[in-house]
Design a protein around this motif. Sequence first.
Motif, PDB file in Angstrom:
ATOM      1  N   ARG A   1      -1.320  -3.115  -0.065  1.00  0.00           N
ATOM      2  CA  ARG A   1      -0.614  -2.748   1.166  1.00  0.00           C
ATOM      3  C   ARG A   1      -0.198  -1.285   1.069  1.00  0.00           C
ATOM      4  O   ARG A   1      -0.162  -0.699  -0.013  1.00  0.00           O
ATOM      5  CB  ARG A   1       0.592  -3.644   1.346  1.00  0.00           C
TER       6      ARG A   1
ATOM      7  N   GLU B   1       2.507  -0.461  -1.456  1.00  0.00           N
ATOM      8  CA  GLU B   1       2.056  -0.487  -2.849  1.00  0.00           C
ATOM      9  C   GLU B   1       1.284   0.785  -3.206  1.00  0.00           C
ATOM     10  O   GLU B   1       1.437   1.341  -4.296  1.00  0.00           O
ATOM     11  CB  GLU B   1       1.171  -1.719  -3.095  1.00  0.00           C
TER      12      GLU B   1
ATOM     13  N   LYS C   1      -6.462  -8.317   7.339  1.00  0.00           N
ATOM     14  CA  LYS C   1      -5.163  -8.722   7.894  1.00  0.00           C
ATOM     15  C   LYS C   1      -4.812 -10.108   7.392  1.00  0.00           C
ATOM     16  O   LYS C   1      -5.666 -10.992   7.327  1.00  0.00           O
ATOM     17  CB  LYS C   1      -5.200  -8.746   9.415  1.00  0.00           C
ATOM     18  N   GLU C   2      -3.553 -10.255   7.047  1.00  0.00           N
ATOM     19  CA  GLU C   2      -3.026 -11.556   6.643  1.00  0.00           C
ATOM     20  C   GLU C   2      -1.684 -11.695   7.356  1.00  0.00           C
ATOM     21  O   GLU C   2      -0.672 -11.184   6.889  1.00  0.00           O
ATOM     22  CB  GLU C   2      -2.853 -11.581   5.122  1.00  0.00           C
TER      23      GLU C   2
ATOM     24  N   THR D   1       1.002 -10.483   9.485  1.00  0.00           N
ATOM     25  CA  THR D   1       1.383  -9.127   9.902  1.00  0.00           C
ATOM     26  C   THR D   1       1.123  -8.102   8.805  1.00  0.00           C
ATOM     27  O   THR D   1       1.426  -6.925   8.971  1.00  0.00           O
ATOM     28  CB  THR D   1       2.878  -9.086  10.277  1.00  0.00           C
ATOM     29  N   LYS D   2       0.572  -8.554   7.700  1.00  0.00           N
ATOM     30  CA  LYS D   2       0.320  -7.660   6.559  1.00  0.00           C
ATOM     31  C   LYS D   2      -1.127  -7.166   6.566  1.00  0.00           C
ATOM     32  O   LYS D   2      -2.042  -7.923   6.857  1.00  0.00           O
ATOM     33  CB  LYS D   2       0.608  -8.386   5.241  1.00  0.00           C
ATOM     34  N   ASN D   3      -1.295  -5.880   6.226  1.00  0.00           N
ATOM     35  CA  ASN D   3      -2.619  -5.283   6.115  1.00  0.00           C
ATOM     36  C   ASN D   3      -2.891  -4.935   4.652  1.00  0.00           C
ATOM     37  O   ASN D   3      -2.065  -4.300   4.002  1.00  0.00           O
ATOM     38  CB  ASN D   3      -2.716  -4.004   6.953  1.00  0.00           C
ATOM     39  N   PHE D   4      -4.044  -5.338   4.175  1.00  0.00           N
ATOM     40  CA  PHE D   4      -4.453  -5.062   2.799  1.00  0.00           C
ATOM     41  C   PHE D   4      -5.702  -4.183   2.827  1.00  0.00           C
ATOM     42  O   PHE D   4      -6.666  -4.492   3.524  1.00  0.00           O
ATOM     43  CB  PHE D   4      -4.750  -6.369   2.051  1.00  0.00           C
TER      44      PHE D   4
END
Length: 111
Positions: free
Chosen positions: A46, A49, A78-79, A81-84
């Motif tokens: 993310r 990180e 996308k997971e 609201t999280k973007n990796f």
Amino acid sequence: MNKQDQLNMIKEDFINCQKILLAIGDETRQSILLVLMGTDCQTGLRVGEITEQTHLSRPAVSHHLKVLRDAGVILMRKEGTKNFYYINVRTELGLLKTLVLDIDKFMQNFY
């Protein structure tokens, strides 16, 4: 294949790699790529990180990630609201490999 055909192929390779070369030519983006290389390709990282590991500001990391994404060097998963973010090893970076291999073949004619 004659010399001129090889040169034309290398010229086309350079055109295909232009966005990638510009994206990875920046020292800050290189440091982000090194951080991403140190992670599992499927998991990714993310923005927060990446910020911690590069000591860059969050807006700076976001900007550089966008440039890398636009060039096809990295992908985002996308997971909720999280973007990796993770390196796109199979497509755009393969164009660089082709460029280097074509230059290598061409240069072998001179040795």
